[in-house]
Scaffold this motif. Structure first.
Motif, PDB file in Angstrom:
ATOM      1  N   PRO A  36       0.808  -1.230  -0.051  1.00  0.00           N
ATOM      2  CA  PRO A  36      -0.146  -0.063  -0.023  1.00  0.00           C
ATOM      3  C   PRO A  36       0.778   1.298  -0.087  1.00  0.00           C
ATOM      4  CG  PRO A  36      -0.548  -1.617   1.637  1.00  0.00           C
ATOM      5  CD  PRO A  36       0.631  -2.201   1.330  1.00  0.00           C
ATOM      6  N   GLY A  37       0.493   2.276  -0.744  1.00  0.00           N
ATOM      7  CA  GLY A  37       1.095   3.639  -0.630  1.00  0.00           C
ATOM      8  C   GLY A  37       0.409   4.574   0.161  1.00  0.00           C
ATOM      9  N   ASP A  38       0.864   5.707   0.205  1.00  0.00           N
ATOM     10  CA  ASP A  38       0.215   6.873   0.998  1.00  0.00           C
ATOM     11  C   ASP A  38      -0.831   7.506   0.025  1.00  0.00           C
ATOM     12  OD1 ASP A  38      -0.474   8.942   2.268  1.00  0.00           O
ATOM     13  OD2 ASP A  38       1.483   9.754   2.793  1.00  0.00           O
ATOM     14  N   PHE A  39      -2.214   7.172   0.346  1.00  0.00           N
ATOM     15  CA  PHE A  39      -3.148   7.522  -0.628  1.00  0.00           C
ATOM     16  C   PHE A  39      -3.540   9.055  -0.465  1.00  0.00           C
ATOM     17  CE2 PHE A  39      -4.523   2.733  -0.650  1.00  0.00           C
ATOM     18  CZ  PHE A  39      -3.580   2.649  -1.572  1.00  0.00           C
ATOM     19  N   ARG A  40      -2.972   9.744   0.214  1.00  0.00           N
ATOM     20  CA  ARG A  40      -3.036  11.155   0.308  1.00  0.00           C
ATOM     21  C   ARG A  40      -2.297  11.710  -0.861  1.00  0.00           C
ATOM     22  NH1 ARG A  40      -0.261  12.890   5.827  1.00  0.00           N
ATOM     23  NH2 ARG A  40       1.173  11.642   4.900  1.00  0.00           N
ATOM     24  N   ILE A  41      -1.395  11.211  -1.324  1.00  0.00           N
ATOM     25  CA  ILE A  41      -0.728  11.524  -2.395  1.00  0.00           C
ATOM     26  C   ILE A  41      -1.178  11.488  -3.761  1.00  0.00           C
ATOM     27  CG2 ILE A  41       1.589  11.495  -3.581  1.00  0.00           C
ATOM     28  CD1 ILE A  41       2.794  11.116  -0.651  1.00  0.00           C
ATOM     29  N   ILE A  42      -1.559  12.506  -4.410  1.00  0.00           N
ATOM     30  CA  ILE A  42      -1.785  12.436  -6.013  1.00  0.00           C
ATOM     31  C   ILE A  42      -0.577  12.886  -6.853  1.00  0.00           C
ATOM     32  CG2 ILE A  42      -3.357  12.958  -7.733  1.00  0.00           C
ATOM     33  CD1 ILE A  42      -4.496  11.433  -5.697  1.00  0.00           C
ATOM     34  N   ARG A  43      -0.072  12.149  -7.600  1.00  0.00           N
ATOM     35  CA  ARG A  43       1.054  12.679  -8.413  1.00  0.00           C
ATOM     36  C   ARG A  43       0.386  13.663  -9.475  1.00  0.00           C
ATOM     37  NH1 ARG A  43       3.807   6.710  -8.431  1.00  0.00           N
ATOM     38  NH2 ARG A  43       5.249   7.116  -6.613  1.00  0.00           N
ATOM     39  N   PRO A  44       1.382  14.667  -9.698  1.00  0.00           N
ATOM     40  CA  PRO A  44       0.709  15.775 -10.489  1.00  0.00           C
ATOM     41  C   PRO A  44       0.412  15.450 -11.724  1.00  0.00           C
ATOM     42  CG  PRO A  44       2.614  16.405  -9.386  1.00  0.00           C
ATOM     43  CD  PRO A  44       2.537  14.931  -9.137  1.00  0.00           C
ATOM     44  N   LYS A  45       0.867  14.579 -12.527  1.00  0.00           N
ATOM     45  CA  LYS A  45       0.549  14.212 -13.959  1.00  0.00           C
ATOM     46  C   LYS A  45      -1.118  13.885 -13.643  1.00  0.00           C
ATOM     47  CE  LYS A  45       1.439   9.336 -13.865  1.00  0.00           C
ATOM     48  NZ  LYS A  45       2.400   8.101 -14.409  1.00  0.00           N
ATOM     49  N   ALA A  46      -1.710  13.568 -12.781  1.00  0.00           N
ATOM     50  CA  ALA A  46      -2.965  13.078 -12.897  1.00  0.00           C
ATOM     51  C   ALA A  46      -3.834  14.178 -12.604  1.00  0.00           C
ATOM     52  CB  ALA A  46      -3.417  11.881 -11.583  1.00  0.00           C
ATOM     53  N   LEU A  47      -3.198  15.376 -12.064  1.00  0.00           N
ATOM     54  CA  LEU A  47      -3.899  16.624 -12.046  1.00  0.00           C
ATOM     55  C   LEU A  47      -3.993  17.270 -13.170  1.00  0.00           C
ATOM     56  CD1 LEU A  47      -1.913  17.989  -8.606  1.00  0.00           C
ATOM     57  CD2 LEU A  47      -4.167  16.617  -8.748  1.00  0.00           C
ATOM     58  N   ALA A  48      -3.009  17.144 -14.054  1.00  0.00           N
ATOM     59  CA  ALA A  48      -3.017  17.802 -15.454  1.00  0.00           C
ATOM     60  C   ALA A  48      -4.338  17.186 -16.339  1.00  0.00           C
ATOM     61  CB  ALA A  48      -1.840  17.595 -16.231  1.00  0.00           C
ATOM     62  N   GLN A  49      -4.416  15.731 -16.093  1.00  0.00           N
ATOM     63  CA  GLN A  49      -5.321  15.092 -16.665  1.00  0.00           C
ATOM     64  C   GLN A  49      -6.663  15.470 -16.192  1.00  0.00           C
ATOM     65  OE1 GLN A  49      -7.354  11.981 -16.650  1.00  0.00           O
ATOM     66  NE2 GLN A  49      -6.757  10.741 -18.712  1.00  0.00           N
ATOM     67  N   GLN A  50      -6.878  15.758 -14.963  1.00  0.00           N
ATOM     68  CA  GLN A  50      -7.985  16.389 -14.314  1.00  0.00           C
ATOM     69  C   GLN A  50      -8.572  17.561 -14.714  1.00  0.00           C
ATOM     70  OE1 GLN A  50      -7.993  16.075 -10.151  1.00  0.00           O
ATOM     71  NE2 GLN A  50      -9.550  17.563  -9.712  1.00  0.00           N
ATOM     72  N   LEU A  51      -7.602  18.628 -15.245  1.00  0.00           N
ATOM     73  CA  LEU A  51      -8.086  19.818 -15.601  1.00  0.00           C
ATOM     74  C   LEU A  51      -8.843  19.688 -16.964  1.00  0.00           C
ATOM     75  CD1 LEU A  51      -5.016  22.134 -14.847  1.00  0.00           C
ATOM     76  CD2 LEU A  51      -7.274  21.776 -13.676  1.00  0.00           C
ATOM     77  N   TYR A  52      -8.015  18.772 -17.848  1.00  0.00           N
ATOM     78  CA  TYR A  52      -8.752  18.371 -19.074  1.00  0.00           C
ATOM     79  C   TYR A  52     -10.021  17.775 -18.868  1.00  0.00           C
ATOM     80  CZ  TYR A  52      -4.823  19.691 -22.133  1.00  0.00           C
ATOM     81  OH  TYR A  52      -4.142  20.361 -22.940  1.00  0.00           O
ATOM     82  N   ARG A  53     -10.301  16.723 -18.005  1.00  0.00           N
ATOM     83  CA  ARG A  53     -11.524  16.081 -17.852  1.00  0.00           C
ATOM     84  C   ARG A  53     -12.543  16.853 -17.265  1.00  0.00           C
ATOM     85  NH1 ARG A  53      -8.823  12.597 -14.912  1.00  0.00           N
ATOM     86  NH2 ARG A  53     -10.254  13.011 -12.905  1.00  0.00           N
ATOM     87  N   GLU A  54     -12.220  17.814 -16.449  1.00  0.00           N
ATOM     88  CA  GLU A  54     -13.222  18.743 -15.793  1.00  0.00           C
ATOM     89  C   GLU A  54     -13.455  20.029 -16.373  1.00  0.00           C
ATOM     90  OE1 GLU A  54     -12.134  18.984 -11.727  1.00  0.00           O
ATOM     91  OE2 GLU A  54     -12.533  16.614 -11.321  1.00  0.00           O
ATOM     92  N   HIS A  55     -12.484  20.554 -17.031  1.00  0.00           N
ATOM     93  CA  HIS A  55     -12.599  21.962 -17.526  1.00  0.00           C
ATOM     94  C   HIS A  55     -12.411  21.917 -19.185  1.00  0.00           C
ATOM     95  CE1 HIS A  55     -12.965  22.895 -13.365  1.00  0.00           C
ATOM     96  NE2 HIS A  55     -12.067  22.390 -13.009  1.00  0.00           N
ATOM     97  N   PHE A  56     -12.342  21.115 -19.792  1.00  0.00           N
ATOM     98  CA  PHE A  56     -12.103  21.442 -21.334  1.00  0.00           C
ATOM     99  C   PHE A  56     -13.445  20.855 -21.967  1.00  0.00           C
ATOM    100  CE2 PHE A  56      -9.559  20.826 -25.288  1.00  0.00           C
ATOM    101  CZ  PHE A  56      -8.881  22.429 -25.226  1.00  0.00           C
ATOM    102  N   GLY A  57     -13.614  21.625 -22.898  1.00  0.00           N
ATOM    103  CA  GLY A  57     -14.995  21.341 -23.574  1.00  0.00           C
ATOM    104  C   GLY A  57     -15.176  20.387 -24.468  1.00  0.00           C
ATOM    105  N   ASP A  58     -16.179  20.545 -25.478  1.00  0.00           N
ATOM    106  CA  ASP A  58     -16.568  19.391 -26.349  1.00  0.00           C
ATOM    107  C   ASP A  58     -16.349  19.760 -27.824  1.00  0.00           C
ATOM    108  OD1 ASP A  58     -18.675  21.020 -26.975  1.00  0.00           O
ATOM    109  OD2 ASP A  58     -19.975  19.867 -25.351  1.00  0.00           O
ATOM    110  N   ARG A  59     -15.787  21.046 -28.275  1.00  0.00           N
ATOM    111  CA  ARG A  59     -15.561  21.224 -29.601  1.00  0.00           C
ATOM    112  C   ARG A  59     -14.175  22.318 -29.737  1.00  0.00           C
ATOM    113  NH1 ARG A  59     -18.465  18.514 -33.043  1.00  0.00           N
ATOM    114  NH2 ARG A  59     -17.526  19.987 -34.794  1.00  0.00           N
ATOM    115  N   LEU A  60     -13.243  21.407 -30.321  1.00  0.00           N
ATOM    116  CA  LEU A  60     -11.934  22.117 -30.390  1.00  0.00           C
ATOM    117  C   LEU A  60     -11.959  23.218 -31.571  1.00  0.00           C
ATOM    118  CD1 LEU A  60      -9.044  21.298 -29.364  1.00  0.00           C
ATOM    119  CD2 LEU A  60      -8.532  20.317 -31.597  1.00  0.00           C
ATOM    120  N   VAL A  61     -11.391  24.336 -31.122  1.00  0.00           N
ATOM    121  CA  VAL A  61     -11.279  25.621 -32.094  1.00  0.00           C
ATOM    122  C   VAL A  61      -9.581  25.618 -32.276  1.00  0.00           C
ATOM    123  CG1 VAL A  61     -13.556  26.361 -31.261  1.00  0.00           C
ATOM    124  CG2 VAL A  61     -11.683  26.987 -30.053  1.00  0.00           C
ATOM    125  N   ALA A  62      -9.674  26.663 -33.043  1.00  0.00           N
ATOM    126  CA  ALA A  62      -8.347  26.953 -33.636  1.00  0.00           C
ATOM    127  C   ALA A  62      -7.492  27.940 -32.568  1.00  0.00           C
ATOM    128  CB  ALA A  62      -8.355  27.683 -34.854  1.00  0.00           C
TER     129      ALA A  62
END
Length: 687
Positions: free
Chosen positions: A537-563
């Motif tokens: 088992p690890g220390d589950f209080r720790i979230i490694r930063p790469k997962a945070l970057a993916q979280q930003l996209y999942r939660e705050h990016f839209g559904d249509r890409l623009v230029a």
């Protein structure tokens, strides 16, 4: 997941403009010749020191496998730490040891370093009377753009020309340009892809030292742009234009996937994180080929993931699956039973991987391209007979395995629906894992995707447009040692460099039109977003930063890409390793990716900075979208580029997502992009 990086290839630091020297470079490289280093002048009559032959990428290599555009000891010859040698500006060739004839062991394919196509002849698809098809001018990065602002290293419809979802076109290996008239409005810079040219670097950005960012980096008020958009007089203001009227297509949420390894722990913390992803690949890189769906084996500690546990989680959370078959313990019929079981449970099986990294000898499934092609045909027949509509993704190696890759596509292109790329560009230990290089690795994706699409067109022309590219695994860094970390070391894979790289990866994948990707991985001692693995088992209080970057996209990016069009954005040169499809070249300090959401009422932007210490003021110009004055922001915050949540005795949330509110005066404003950061911005359209 492949981890045995046996050779790390560097690339020379060439502080000169490729656009001004490409012609001379091609002549020098075509003969592969040496210079008298004692006097620093050309030795054109001398005989070259050894014979070289082109590798699969057209790079000249000697008998020992080292790159030789020139030779150690020559004047104007740069040899990196891997003893790969690159000719610099002014290098003059010698005479081939075999008289440069038909048997010289080297031909025109090695004349130009990778990603720099030759500029002779005329392509059959281009009318010689209209060459180039349209005038272009070079931007501040040396990239050729047409009147509409689109990048044009080649033109839509030409052979070996890849155009991404932004309608920017890049020449692939083997592209042959037409003969351009002297006044065509474009120079040799056209022949160099965007990441090869040297871009100007603003003199006041300072030197990256790894020190903390200035205290005034994070401002709550964004000042108006005093110069406006059309300042005239050679305005060099760093600017990013976001044109919401230029739609680049729908965004697939399956690009925000993750790998869940069978040897991860089936515990609440892992279940909670896994349940956030729209797509999970399972059993995720089973190199020993141990997992069998019907075993229900929970491992020595009883905490291993089984198929019923994964199926229950997928059904509860509504997530899709990439299921990876076992070529050792299973069979086509048995795998068909597995997919049928998943369908009977009402689960969405997006893709079926046939094996894992079968192109690598570290994988128990390792086999020749011919044997693997036979497997693909057998599995395709069995799976589709039992579960019609099943989509198969074939394993696909790095460019080091391109002969294998081509063989598989040529022999099985008629039955596969995708190739599964696993991308780990920076196989370097901590001492050589340089943050600025890791943050720049995402710049390799356009050419990587173009290379893969070129192979599909070459080897399966009838179905190339129907075969997708899946990024089944990826990560940017690999500096934590396999035997456990050294206490007190801030590893890049567990810190801000990896987060910034992930911010670029997801944006580049979307821009390249990729619809499915899964980072590696949810839990693992080295590569996991969470620490630990089965029995540990690890220390589950720790979230490694790469997962945070993916979280930003999942939660705050839209559904249509623009230029998005960058202008005058400062850049730096990265000497990153390229042996595993990595990046070396000129990288912009700031990148931005934009999308629309809520039926166009919301503009969502991800902006990242690779500068280690300083905020970079960027003028943003929003076209077709007048925002309200209040902007919401979520920033991955770390006090330094080496910030990490573990192994250094600091807080477990030293790197975290911080939300705040900004004010903007209108559609044009200046935003000081914080150093070493990934930020999500949400604008609401004004009434």
């Amino acid at each position: 997941m492949f981890i045995n990086g046996l050779l790390h290839q560097g690339k020379a630091t060439m502080n000169h403009s490729w656009s001004a020297r490409l012609g001379a470079m091609a002549v020098a490289l075509s003969l592969g010749c040496a210079i008298d280093s004692s006097i620093g002048t050309a030795r054109s009559a001398a005989v070259c020191l050894e014979t070289v032959a082109p590798d699969s990428r057209g790079q000249p290599r000697n008998a020992a496998g080292q790159i030789r555009y020139c030779w150690p000891g020559d004047a104007l010859c740069f040899c990196d730490q891997d003893n790969d040698c690159y000719a610099l500006d002014g290098y003059v060739p010698c005479t081939s040891p075999t008289d440069a004839g038909a048997d010289a062991g080297i031909d025109a394919t090695i004349d130009v370093p990778r990603d720099v196509p030759t500029d002779t002849g005329i392509d059959a698809r281009v009318d010689a009377g209209a060459c180039p098809p349209e005038p272009t001018t070079t931007d501040n990065l040396g990239q050729p753009r047409n009147a509409a602002g689109y990048i044009r290293y080649c033109w839509p419809g030409e052979a070996r020309c890849f155009c991404d979802s932004d309608n920017d076109c890049y020449s692939e290996v083997g592209y042959v340009a037409c003969a351009r008239p002297p006044d065509a409005g474009i120079d040799a810079a056209l022949d160099v892809p965007r990441d090869v040219t040297d871009a100007p670097v603003l003199p006041d950005l300072g030197t990256d030292t790894g020190a903390d960012a200035p205290s005034d980096v994070r401002t709550d008020t964004v000042p108006a742009d005093l110069g406006g958009v059309d300042t005239g007089g050679g305005d060099l203001t760093p600017r990013i234009v976001i044109d919401t009227t230029l739609d680049r297509g729908a965004i697939s949420r399956d690009v925000y996937g993750a790998n869940l390894e069978s040897t991860s722990q089936n515990v609440s913390a892992v279940r909670a994180l896994a349940g956030q992803y729209p797509l999970v690949r399972f059993p995720a890189g089973d190199e020993p080929a141990e997992f069998l769906w019907s075993d229900n084996h929970r491992g020595p500690c009883g905490d291993r993931w089984t198929w019923p546990a994964v199926a229950d989680l997928a059904a509860t959370q509504g997530m899709g699956l990439i299921l990876e078959t076992n070529l050792i313990r299973s069979s086509p019929a048995d795998s068909a039973n597995w997919i049928a079981d998943a369908r009977a449970r009402g689960l969405r099986v997006a893709w079926v991987n046939i094996g894992n990294e079968v192109w690598g000898d570290w994988d128990a499934d390792f086999r020749s391209a011919a044997d693997y092609a036979r497997d693909l045909h057998a599995y395709a027949t069995a799976l589709r007979a039992r579960v019609p509509g099943t989509r198969l993704a074939a394993a696909f190696g790095t460019y080091n395995e391109d002969a294998w890759n081509r063989g598989v596509v040529r022999l099985a292109g008629d039955v596969i629906d995708a190739v599964d790329v696993h991308w780990y560009p920076n196989h370097r230990e901590y001492a050589r894992a340089i943050p600025s290089e890791i943050m720049a690795e995402s710049e390799a994706i356009p050419q990587l995707v173009a290379r893969v699409r070129g192979i599909l067109r070459d080897e399966a022309p009838a179905r190339a447009s129907q075969i997708e590219i899946v990024f089944g695994e990826f990560d940017c860094a690999e500096d934590p040692p396999g035997g456990g970390p050294s206490p007190g070391v801030a590893y890049s894979q567990w810190g801000m460099p990896n987060a910034v790289c992930y911010g670029g990866i997801l944006g580049e994948l979307l821009t390249a039109g990729i619809s499915t990707a899964a980072y590696y991985e949810i839990q693992n001692a080295r590569f996991g977003a969470l620490q630990g693995k089965e029995c540990e088992p690890g220390d589950f209080r720790i979230i490694r930063p790469k997962a945070l970057a993916q979280q930003l996209y999942r939660e705050h990016f839209g559904d249509r890409l623009v230029a998005v069009v960058p202008q005058n954005v400062p850049s730096y040169w990265s000497n990153g390793p390229i042996w595993w499809d990595g990046f070396a070249g000129s990288a912009p300090y700031v990148r931005a990716y934009a999308s629309l959401a809520d039926s166009g009422r919301s503009l969502r932007v991800i902006v990242l900075s690779r500068h280690e210490t300083l905020a970079i003021p960027i003028t943003f110009d929003l076209r077709g979208f007048l925002p309200g004055t209040t902007v919401r922001a979520w920033e991955i915050a770390g006090d330094s580029v080496r910030a990490t949540n573990e192994n250094v005795g600091g807080p477990v949330d030293a790197v975290r997502i911080v939300s705040r509110t900004l004010s903007v005066p209108g559609a044009t404003f200046v935003y000081p992009v914080p150093a070493h950061s990934v930020t999500a911005l949400e604008f609401t359209r004004a009434p």
